[in-house]
Design an enzyme around this catalytic site. Structure first.
Site, PDB file in Angstrom:
ATOM      1  N   SER A   1      49.353  40.363  44.421  1.00 40.52           N
ATOM      2  CA  SER A   1      48.681  40.848  45.066  1.00 40.52           C
ATOM      3  C   SER A   1      49.588  39.825  46.048  1.00 40.52           C
ATOM      4  CB  SER A   1      48.419  38.815  45.054  1.00 40.52           C
ATOM      5  OG  SER A   1      49.220  37.724  44.712  1.00 40.52           O
TER       6      SER A   1
ATOM      7  N   HIS B   1      44.561  42.175  41.000  1.00 41.16           N
ATOM      8  CA  HIS B   1      44.113  43.666  41.799  1.00 41.16           C
ATOM      9  C   HIS B   1      44.730  44.994  41.529  1.00 41.16           C
ATOM     10  CE1 HIS B   1      44.509  40.517  45.093  1.00 41.16           C
ATOM     11  NE2 HIS B   1      45.131  40.296  44.329  1.00 41.16           N
TER      12      HIS B   1
ATOM     13  N   LYS C   1      36.906  40.593  43.702  1.00 49.04           N
ATOM     14  CA  LYS C   1      37.650  41.497  44.190  1.00 49.04           C
ATOM     15  C   LYS C   1      37.288  43.474  44.184  1.00 49.04           C
ATOM     16  CE  LYS C   1      41.497  38.172  44.322  1.00 49.04           C
ATOM     17  NZ  LYS C   1      42.825  37.844  44.075  1.00 49.04           N
TER      18      LYS C   1
HETATM   19  C1  LIG Z   1      42.326  36.100  43.770  1.00 45.71           C
HETATM   20  C2  LIG Z   1      43.680  36.351  42.076  1.00 45.71           C
HETATM   21  C3  LIG Z   1      43.470  35.334  41.665  1.00 45.71           C
HETATM   22  C4  LIG Z   1      41.558  34.547  41.517  1.00 45.71           C
HETATM   23  O1  LIG Z   1      41.045  35.194  40.773  1.00 45.71           O
HETATM   24  P1  LIG Z   1      39.395  34.445  41.963  1.00 45.71           P
HETATM   25  O2  LIG Z   1      38.207  34.731  41.865  1.00 45.71           O
HETATM   26  O3  LIG Z   1      39.412  34.833  43.884  1.00 45.71           O
HETATM   27  O4  LIG Z   1      39.358  32.846  42.237  1.00 45.71           O
HETATM   28  C5  LIG Z   1      43.779  35.035  40.240  1.00 45.71           C
HETATM   29  N1  LIG Z   1      44.828  35.809  40.364  1.00 45.71           N
HETATM   30  C6  LIG Z   1      45.545  36.925  41.479  1.00 45.71           C
HETATM   31  C7  LIG Z   1      46.559  37.394  40.961  1.00 45.71           C
HETATM   32  C8  LIG Z   1      44.393  36.545  42.637  1.00 45.71           C
HETATM   33  O5  LIG Z   1      45.236  37.605  43.182  1.00 45.71           O
END
Ligand SMILES: *Cc1c(COP(=O)(O)O)cnc(C)c1O
Length: 400
Positions: free
Chosen positions: A175, A203, A235
Site C-alpha cells: 500500500s 490495491h 478503493k
Molecule cells: C486500505 C487497506 C485495507 C483496509 O481496507 P478498508 O476497506 O479501507 O478497511 C486493508 N489492507 C490493505 C493493504 C489496505 O491498503
C-alpha cells in the site's frame, strides 16, 4: 495517568502529528478540502468510480427496494439477498468458489487471520504488510514471524524450520510502496511447506489482472495457488466494504469463526447492489486501466527526470521517497501552495527514516492534471546534491 498532552506535543515536535482535512462534495481529483479547491493525487479511487453517475443511480434505485439500514448482523437477520448477490458476483469475478462480505478491509483482515490461525500456530507476515494484517496477527495469538519484504528464500527457510499449522500473509500490492508481491514464488513455497497463503489485494483489485480481478489474476494464479483472497470495495471498486474469496470449506469455517463477520451489522444492502454495478464497470474498465497505466508511466519518466527519487512500482501508487518527516511535510506543503494535494506518509505507517509523498493516480485524472503535478514538482525540484527538502522548505517559507 499518562500525560496525553505531552505525548501530543512530542508528536508535533517529531513531525508525526496527524491532522484531518475536511472534504466537501464528492471524492474526485478536483477536491474541496478545508474549503479550498485542490487537485488531489492521494485517493485510492483508482478507477474514478467513487463518484460515477451510474453507481449513484444504481444506489438510488436499490434504496427504494431495500431501504437503508443493514439492521442486524448476517447471522441474525441481516443477510439480505442483495449481499448474497454481491457475494456470488465477487466469487465469479475472482474465479473463486465462494465469497463472504465484510464491512471493511480492516475488519476482513482481522477476522480472517484470527479465524484461520490461533494459539500454537505460526503466521509468516511480510515486513511491509498493512496495519490491518499486523493487527489481525496480534489478535490471533499465534506466533508471528515477519519475513524480509518480498524475500521468498528467507520465507522458505523460516517455513522449513517450523512445524504445525502455518499461515503466510502478504499484501498483493504494497500500500505504501506500490510494488507487487512475488505471488507466483510465494504460492510455490507455500505449497512446498504446506502453508496456507492469504493475499490481501486491497490495491490490486480493480486495477491489475486482465479484467481488473487483481494481482492474483495478473499472475494467472488459481484458488489452489492462493486459497484465501481478501479485497476491499472502498478503493478501486469505489463504494465501501470488503470481501474474502476462498474454497467453500474455508468460507463455511469463516462464517462460524470470524468474529469481525459475526459480531457486526451487515452493510446497507443497497450498497451491495451499487457495488454489483461497479463490478460491471470494473469488468468493462479496460480503457480506464489503460489510461491509468499511461498516466503512471508518464509520471515515472518525467518525475525521475526532475530528479525525484521514485520507487520500483508499476502500479498507480507512485511514492516519492524523501526520508525525513519534516522535509516530507515541507514538500507536501510546497505542493499544496501550488494547488495540489499529496499527503505526506510518515512512521509508523512507513519505517523510520522512510517518510514519503504517496502520489496515487486515478483514471479520473487527465493528462492535463498530470501536467499540473509535474509543473509543481519542477518548481520545487531537487537540485543535486541539495536534497529535495532544502529546495522545498525555501519555497515553503516564501509562499506560506
Ligand atoms: C486500505 C487497506 C485495507 C483496509 O481496507 P478498508 O476497506 O479501507 O478497511 C486493508 N489492507 C490493505 C493493504 C489496505 O491498503
Amino acid at each position: 495517568m499518562r500525560n496525553f498532552i505531552s505525548e501530543l506535543e512530542q508528536r508535533k515536535e517529531a513531525g508525526l502529528y496527524r491532522v484531518r482535512r475536511q472534504v466537501s462534495g464528492p471524492q474526485q481529483p478536483a477536491l474541496i478540502a478545508d474549503g479550498k479547491g485542490l487537485l488531489s493525487f492521494c485517493s485510492n479511487d483508482y478507477l474514478g468510480l467513487a463518484n460515477h453517475p451510474d453507481s449513484i443511480e444504481a444506489l438510488r434505485t436499490a434504496l427504494s427496494d431495500t431501504g437503508l439500514g443493514g439492521a442486524a448482523s448476517h447471522l441474525i437477520c441481516g443477510h439480505h439477498e442483495a449481499h448474497q448477490r454481491l457475494e456470488e458476483r465477487l466469487a465469479a469475478f475472482t474465479g473463486r468458489s465462494s465469497a463472504l462480505l465484510f464491512s471493511t478491509g480492516y475488519m476482513a483482515n482481522l477476522g480472517v487471520i484470527s479465524a484461520l490461525a490461533g494459539r500454537g500456530d505460526t503466521i509468516f507476515s511480510d515486513q511491509l504488510n498493512h496495519a490491518s494484517i499486523i493487527d489481525g496477527c496480534i489478535l490471533s495469538r499465534a506466533t508471528v514471524r515477519r519475513y524480509p519484504h518480498g524475500d521468498v528464500a528467507s520465507l522458505g527457510a523460516m517455513l522449513a524450520e517450523t512445524d504445525g499449522h502455518k499461515l503466510v500473509v502478504t499484501d498483493g500490492v504494497f500500500s505504501m510502496d506500490g510494488d507487487v508481491a512475488p505471488l507466483r514464488a510465494l504460492a510455490k513455497v507455500c505449497r512446498e511447506h504446506n502453508a496456507l497463503l492469504v493475499v490481501d489485494d486491497a490495491h490490486g483489485f480493480g486495477v491489475l489482472g486482465p479484467h481488473g480481478q487483481g494481482s492474483v489474476a495478473e499472475f494467472g494464479l488459481s484458488e489452489d495457488d492462493v486459497p484465501v483472497l481478501v479485497g476491499t470495495l472502498g478503493k478501486a471498486a469505489g463504494t465501501s466494504g470488503a470481501f474474502v474469496a476462498a474454497p467453500d470449506v474455508l468460507m463455511d469455517y469463516l462464517v462460524q469463526k470470524a468474529r469481525t463477520y459475526i459480531y457486526t451489522t451487515a452493510m446497507p444492502p443497497a450498497l451491495a447492489l451499487a457495488t454489483c454495478n461497479n463490478l460491471d464497470l470494473i469488468g468493462q474498465g479496460g480503457e480506464r486501466r489503460k489510461h491509468l497505466r499511461s498516466l503512471t508511466d508518464r509520471f515515472r519518466q518525467e518525475a525521475a527526470a526532475l530528479g525525484y527519487s521514485l520507487m520500483p512500482s508499476t502500479t498507480p501508487i507512485q511514492p516519492i521517497m524523501v526520508g525525513d518527516n519534516q522535509e516530507t511535510l515541507a514538500l507536501s506543503r510546497a505542493l499544496e501552495a501550488q494547488g495540489l494535494l499529496v499527503t505526506a506518509i510518515r512512521p509508523p505507517t512507513v519505517p523510520e527514516g522512510e517518510a514519503r509523498l504517496r502520489v496515487t493516480f486515478s483514471a479520473a485524472h487527465s493528462h492535463e492534471d498530470l501536467d499540473k503535478l509535474l509543473q509543481a514538482l519542477a518548481y520545487c525540484r531537487p537540485v543535486q546534491p541539495v536534497p529535495a527538502s532544502a529546495q522545498c522548505s525555501a519555497i515553503d517559507n516564501r509562499v506560506v
